[in-house]
Motif scaffolding. Structure first.
Motif, short mmCIF file in Angstrom:
data_model
loop_
_atom_site.label_atom_id
_atom_site.label_comp_id
_atom_site.label_asym_id
_atom_site.label_seq_id
_atom_site.Cartn_x
_atom_site.Cartn_y
_atom_site.Cartn_z
N VAL A 192 33.59 -127.04 96.52
CA VAL A 192 33.97 -126.52 97.83
C VAL A 192 35.50 -126.54 97.92
O VAL A 192 36.13 -127.51 97.50
CB VAL A 192 33.37 -127.39 98.97
CG1 VAL A 192 33.70 -126.77 100.31
CG2 VAL A 192 31.86 -127.52 98.80
N PRO A 193 36.11 -125.47 98.44
CA PRO A 193 37.58 -125.43 98.51
C PRO A 193 38.13 -126.38 99.57
O PRO A 193 37.80 -126.27 100.74
CB PRO A 193 37.88 -123.97 98.85
CG PRO A 193 36.67 -123.49 99.57
CD PRO A 193 35.51 -124.21 98.95
N ALA A 262 43.96 -126.54 91.79
CA ALA A 262 43.02 -126.65 90.67
C ALA A 262 42.14 -125.41 90.58
O ALA A 262 41.82 -124.94 89.48
CB ALA A 262 42.16 -127.90 90.84
N LEU A 263 41.75 -124.88 91.72
CA LEU A 263 40.92 -123.66 91.71
C LEU A 263 41.69 -122.49 91.11
O LEU A 263 41.17 -121.74 90.29
CB LEU A 263 40.47 -123.33 93.13
CG LEU A 263 39.51 -124.32 93.80
CD1 LEU A 263 39.29 -123.94 95.26
CD2 LEU A 263 38.18 -124.38 93.06
N LEU A 264 42.94 -122.34 91.52
CA LEU A 264 43.76 -121.24 90.99
C LEU A 264 44.04 -121.43 89.51
O LEU A 264 44.01 -120.47 88.74
CB LEU A 264 45.07 -121.15 91.78
CG LEU A 264 44.93 -120.67 93.23
CD1 LEU A 264 46.23 -120.88 93.99
CD2 LEU A 264 44.52 -119.20 93.29
N ALA A 265 44.30 -122.67 89.10
CA ALA A 265 44.57 -122.94 87.69
C ALA A 265 43.35 -122.62 86.82
O ALA A 265 43.49 -122.22 85.66
CB ALA A 265 44.98 -124.40 87.50
N ALA A 266 42.16 -122.78 87.39
CA ALA A 266 40.93 -122.50 86.66
C ALA A 266 40.56 -121.02 86.69
O ALA A 266 39.56 -120.62 86.09
CB ALA A 266 39.78 -123.33 87.22
N GLY A 267 41.35 -120.22 87.39
CA GLY A 267 41.09 -118.78 87.45
C GLY A 267 40.01 -118.37 88.43
O GLY A 267 39.47 -117.26 88.33
N GLY A 273 35.08 -115.20 94.05
CA GLY A 273 34.59 -116.31 93.25
C GLY A 273 34.07 -117.43 94.11
O GLY A 273 33.00 -118.00 93.86
N LEU A 274 34.83 -117.77 95.13
CA LEU A 274 34.41 -118.73 96.16
C LEU A 274 34.57 -118.04 97.51
O LEU A 274 35.67 -117.98 98.07
CB LEU A 274 35.24 -120.01 96.12
CG LEU A 274 34.81 -121.10 95.15
CD1 LEU A 274 35.70 -122.33 95.31
CD2 LEU A 274 33.35 -121.48 95.33
N PRO A 275 33.50 -117.48 98.05
CA PRO A 275 33.59 -116.76 99.33
C PRO A 275 34.15 -117.64 100.44
O PRO A 275 33.95 -118.85 100.47
CB PRO A 275 32.14 -116.38 99.60
CG PRO A 275 31.51 -116.28 98.25
CD PRO A 275 32.15 -117.38 97.45
N LEU A 276 34.88 -117.01 101.35
CA LEU A 276 35.54 -117.63 102.50
C LEU A 276 36.80 -118.41 102.12
O LEU A 276 37.45 -118.98 102.99
CB LEU A 276 34.59 -118.57 103.27
CG LEU A 276 33.36 -117.92 103.90
CD1 LEU A 276 32.53 -118.96 104.62
CD2 LEU A 276 33.77 -116.83 104.87
#
Length: 342
Positions: A192-193, A262-267, A273-276
């Motif tokens: 979850v972001p 971390a989410l951006l680094a993982a592409g 990719g992760l809605p919302l």
């Protein structure tokens, strides 16, 4: 009232028809005839095409008379111009469903309907994927040009969610928490972001549809942002509702809050990719899920509890064919990698 809906068999248009029928109105729908009409004899069905260059075009609209036209399927200004000009002498008013994406970037948090809208560098462009917001804004201008400001109602929704939502953005979260088998082989740990207090914003299509009926009943003109109010819900609120839904089904998922670096680094792709999820460091879109909707709420827009939208979306997802869904969402492998690296 006697209403004509351009579209009407999919998502918001379908919910609008159901809301209008429930309030005792006569409804005509205008579609290409490719989808079965859900209402057996309950609506009049006209067949044609929004594009006047594609036969039979708008000919079926030439002889009718309606109190209001509701346009849920307008994306290209040339086509909206044709339908608005055709209906200007046949309908009392025109309600056009635009989008919050119509606003020019950067999108400012808690901004209202007075903010400038996007414009097309090439006015001839009809590339909806590349210029969705600017095209919607141009469509708005065509409606006002044909009907005049006093007979034009422009609705700018944010993310529309609920049953029959084929975009699967909100549905991803409902499935991931409460019915993960719909997404394949998924564990109980869910990316979850972060942070939980991240603002999010959306509207149940059924609430939007009922309010749209009310607007045409009251003959209300003008422009309205139509969504949950800015700051009403956070990602943490959504996760709480999703956890409750999952636990009612005997599941005990574990949210894993991952920071956006971390989410951006993982592409991981924002929004798809992760809605919302829109990164807070995106200068153009940082305020997109926090736009002011006070005018619509003062005009009668009312939202059902978040838990009700989650529950009804889940029941719809469990009943439909999910083959081909969530092709762009975070994969099980990507999710496990993020969880392991936290």
């Amino acid at each position: 009232m006697n209403l004509i809906v351009l579209g009407g068999t999919r998502f918001l248009g379908r919910h609008f028809v159901e809301a209008a029928l429930a309030r005792g109105h006569a409804v005509t729908i205008f579609t290409r005839g490719r989808i079965a009409v859900p209402w057996m004899g309950g609506v009049r069905h006209l067949v044609g095409d929004r594009d006047p260059a594609t036969a039979p075009g708008l000919a079926a609209l030439a002889d009718g008379s309606w109190d209001a036209a509701i346009d849920c399927s307008g994306y290209v200004p040339r086509c909206v111009r044709a339908s608005a000009q055709m209906l200007a002498g046949h309908a009392g008013r025109y309600l056009f469903v635009s989008s919050m994406s119509a606003y020019a970037e950067p999108v400012v948090a808690r901004s209202d309907e007075s903010e400038p809208v996007a414009t097309l560098d090439d006015p001839a462009s009809e590339d909806v994927t590349a210029h969705y917001g600017a095209l919607k804004a141009a469509c708005e201008r065509e409606v006002v040009a044909a009907f005049g400001a006093e007979r034009a109602t422009i609705i700018r929704p944010g993310l529309i969610v609920g049953p029959h939502d084929s975009t699967d953005r909100f549905g991803y979260w409902v499935a991931r928490f409460a019915a993960p088998a719909l997404l394949g082989d998924r564990g109980e740990e869910i990316v979850v972001p972060a942070p939980p207090e991240r603002p999010i914003q959306f509207i149940d299509a059924r609430d939007l549809a009922v309010w749209m009926v009310v607007l045409v009943e009251r003959r209300m003109a003008g422009v309205y942002n139509a969504c949950s109010e800015a700051g009403q819900w956070t990602m943490g609120d959504l996760v709480d509702a999703l956890m409750d839904s999952a636990q009612r089904r005997g599941r005990v998922p574990r949210p894993v809050w991952i920071d956006e670096a971390a989410l951006l680094a993982a592409g991981v792709a924002p929004w798809t990719g992760l809605p919302l999820w829109i990164p807070g460091n995106d200068p153009a879109m940082a305020g997109f899920l926090e736009i002011g909707c006070r005018r619509a709420h003062r005009a009668g827009l009312a939202l059902r509890p978040l838990a009700a939208t989650v529950a009804d979306t889940l029941q719809w997802l469990l009943a439909r064919d999910n083959a081909g869904a969530w092709q762009k969402a975070l994969t099980a492998r990507e999710e496990r990698s993020l969880v392991a690296g936290r």
